[in-house]
Design a protein around this motif. Sequence first.
Motif, mmCIF file in Angstrom:
data_model
loop_
_atom_site.group_PDB
_atom_site.id
_atom_site.type_symbol
_atom_site.label_atom_id
_atom_site.label_comp_id
_atom_site.label_asym_id
_atom_site.label_seq_id
_atom_site.Cartn_x
_atom_site.Cartn_y
_atom_site.Cartn_z
ATOM 1 N N ASN A 168 6.261 12.614 9.217
ATOM 2 C CA ASN A 168 6.144 13.064 10.731
ATOM 3 C C ASN A 168 4.636 11.941 11.528
ATOM 4 O O ASN A 168 3.827 12.044 10.498
ATOM 5 C CB ASN A 168 5.657 14.488 11.731
ATOM 6 N N VAL A 169 5.023 11.996 12.886
ATOM 7 C CA VAL A 169 3.960 10.896 13.056
ATOM 8 C C VAL A 169 3.291 11.937 14.503
ATOM 9 O O VAL A 169 4.269 12.487 15.206
ATOM 10 C CB VAL A 169 3.962 8.946 13.406
ATOM 11 N N GLY B 122 4.141 11.090 3.177
ATOM 12 C CA GLY B 122 3.972 12.726 3.752
ATOM 13 C C GLY B 122 4.148 12.125 5.295
ATOM 14 O O GLY B 122 4.825 11.119 5.285
ATOM 15 N N SER B 123 3.129 12.629 5.465
ATOM 16 C CA SER B 123 3.275 12.484 7.422
ATOM 17 C C SER B 123 1.987 11.147 7.240
ATOM 18 O O SER B 123 0.774 11.320 6.882
ATOM 19 C CB SER B 123 2.970 13.595 8.231
ATOM 20 N N ALA B 124 2.055 10.318 8.845
ATOM 21 C CA ALA B 124 0.318 9.794 9.525
ATOM 22 C C ALA B 124 0.010 10.572 10.853
ATOM 23 O O ALA B 124 1.068 11.160 11.436
ATOM 24 C CB ALA B 124 1.230 8.454 9.468
ATOM 25 N N ARG B 125 -0.432 10.185 11.140
ATOM 26 C CA ARG B 125 -1.602 10.547 12.492
ATOM 27 C C ARG B 125 -1.940 9.303 13.468
ATOM 28 O O ARG B 125 -0.153 9.328 14.067
ATOM 29 C CB ARG B 125 -2.693 10.839 12.546
ATOM 30 N N HIS B 126 -2.266 9.642 14.821
ATOM 31 C CA HIS B 126 -2.778 9.258 16.026
ATOM 32 C C HIS B 126 -2.109 7.304 15.473
ATOM 33 O O HIS B 126 -2.817 6.797 14.348
ATOM 34 C CB HIS B 126 -2.787 8.925 16.323
ATOM 35 N N GLN B 127 -1.581 6.803 16.613
ATOM 36 C CA GLN B 127 -1.655 4.975 16.437
ATOM 37 C C GLN B 127 -1.253 4.853 15.407
ATOM 38 O O GLN B 127 -1.875 3.914 14.570
ATOM 39 C CB GLN B 127 -3.199 4.548 16.779
ATOM 40 N N LEU B 128 -0.320 4.747 14.503
ATOM 41 C CA LEU B 128 0.377 4.662 13.454
ATOM 42 C C LEU B 128 0.883 3.112 13.509
ATOM 43 O O LEU B 128 1.579 3.009 14.270
ATOM 44 C CB LEU B 128 1.536 4.847 12.848
ATOM 45 N N GLY B 129 0.923 1.544 13.008
ATOM 46 C CA GLY B 129 1.198 0.328 13.393
ATOM 47 C C GLY B 129 0.462 -0.255 15.073
ATOM 48 O O GLY B 129 1.135 -0.615 15.450
ATOM 49 N N GLY B 130 -0.761 0.734 15.190
ATOM 50 C CA GLY B 130 -1.130 -0.150 16.687
ATOM 51 C C GLY B 130 -1.033 -1.876 16.872
ATOM 52 O O GLY B 130 -2.340 -2.097 15.967
ATOM 53 N N LEU C 214 0.981 -1.320 -0.156
ATOM 54 C CA LEU C 214 -0.314 0.048 -0.012
ATOM 55 C C LEU C 214 0.683 0.981 0.241
ATOM 56 O O LEU C 214 1.784 1.113 0.966
ATOM 57 C CB LEU C 214 -0.464 -0.250 1.357
ATOM 58 N N HIS C 215 1.012 1.991 -1.535
ATOM 59 C CA HIS C 215 1.576 3.275 -1.524
ATOM 60 C C HIS C 215 0.718 4.548 -1.200
ATOM 61 O O HIS C 215 0.071 4.018 -2.470
ATOM 62 C CB HIS C 215 2.498 3.042 -2.814
ATOM 63 N N ILE C 216 0.971 5.445 -0.573
ATOM 64 C CA ILE C 216 -0.090 7.149 -0.406
ATOM 65 C C ILE C 216 1.389 7.859 -0.305
ATOM 66 O O ILE C 216 2.126 8.170 0.137
ATOM 67 C CB ILE C 216 0.101 6.370 1.168
ATOM 68 N N LYS C 217 1.126 8.455 -1.407
ATOM 69 C CA LYS C 217 2.082 9.262 -1.763
ATOM 70 C C LYS C 217 1.907 10.776 -1.061
ATOM 71 O O LYS C 217 2.883 11.111 -1.074
ATOM 72 C CB LYS C 217 2.060 9.830 -3.507
#
Length: 273
Positions: free
Chosen positions: A180-181, A160-168, A130-133
Amino acid sequence: MAEVVLILKKEIDIKLEAEAITPDAFAGKSAEEIGKLEIWQGPKTYPLAEFFDVERNEGDFAGETAEDTLIRIKGDMLRVKKIGEGMTAGRIEIEGSAGMHVGTGMKGGEILVSGDADSWAGMEMEGGLLHIKGNAGDHVGCAYRGSWHGMKGGHIVIEGSARHQLGGGMDGGEIFVEGNVEGFCGIRQTGGLIAVRGGALRTVGVEMSGGTLLIGGRIERFSPGFEYVGSETGPSFGDFEYAGEFKKFTGDFAISKRAKGVLYVAADANPGL
């Protein structure tokens, strides 16, 4: 690879749930048959053709198999959820942004999102790419509400950046973030790799018991349950390299004395650690 083109033909008010948009569901079907696949809007189902024009670049049929099928989607899909859910092979290219749950539970194949992705992208993913540009919302690669285990395999790349709970709750696979996260990155992680080139707000790796987590920028609030074990220069993971010195910690010992999570933190961005 046979290409099917979906063109959004009207503005969407209530969000759609379109788990039928997968190479698996399209394979072996004509444009007319694809247009009859059901998607949900609130409590009702509608044929796909109610919202999309279905075009085929050559001939009338999608590929014979999912592996032979490319779905190209034109238009803003932020109000279309579950695109690519559970797909096993083939490719989806979204020429714009994607709604919630894109690539949820996918087992193989590839999804390219040219814009941003809303929350829950790649939830409980098992394989594929899954590739998100652009940027991603909350809960990328996470476990769903009430579930303990998140992403188990595959790769997620966020330019780009991701918000909360990346990879929870992540058990396996790899997530790479160029930006950033925010909070709770890698919460309850038990396996796999999360690598963030930028910084993080707080609660990085809390309740982590396994796997590897790397933060290449500043962590605003460092979690107290990690123990410093040494430093490494220029760690690399596949095609991704991280220049400079990194401090290496293990934990999160706030939860268990037997925790085996590994946390790399950029030394120059976090001189107080």
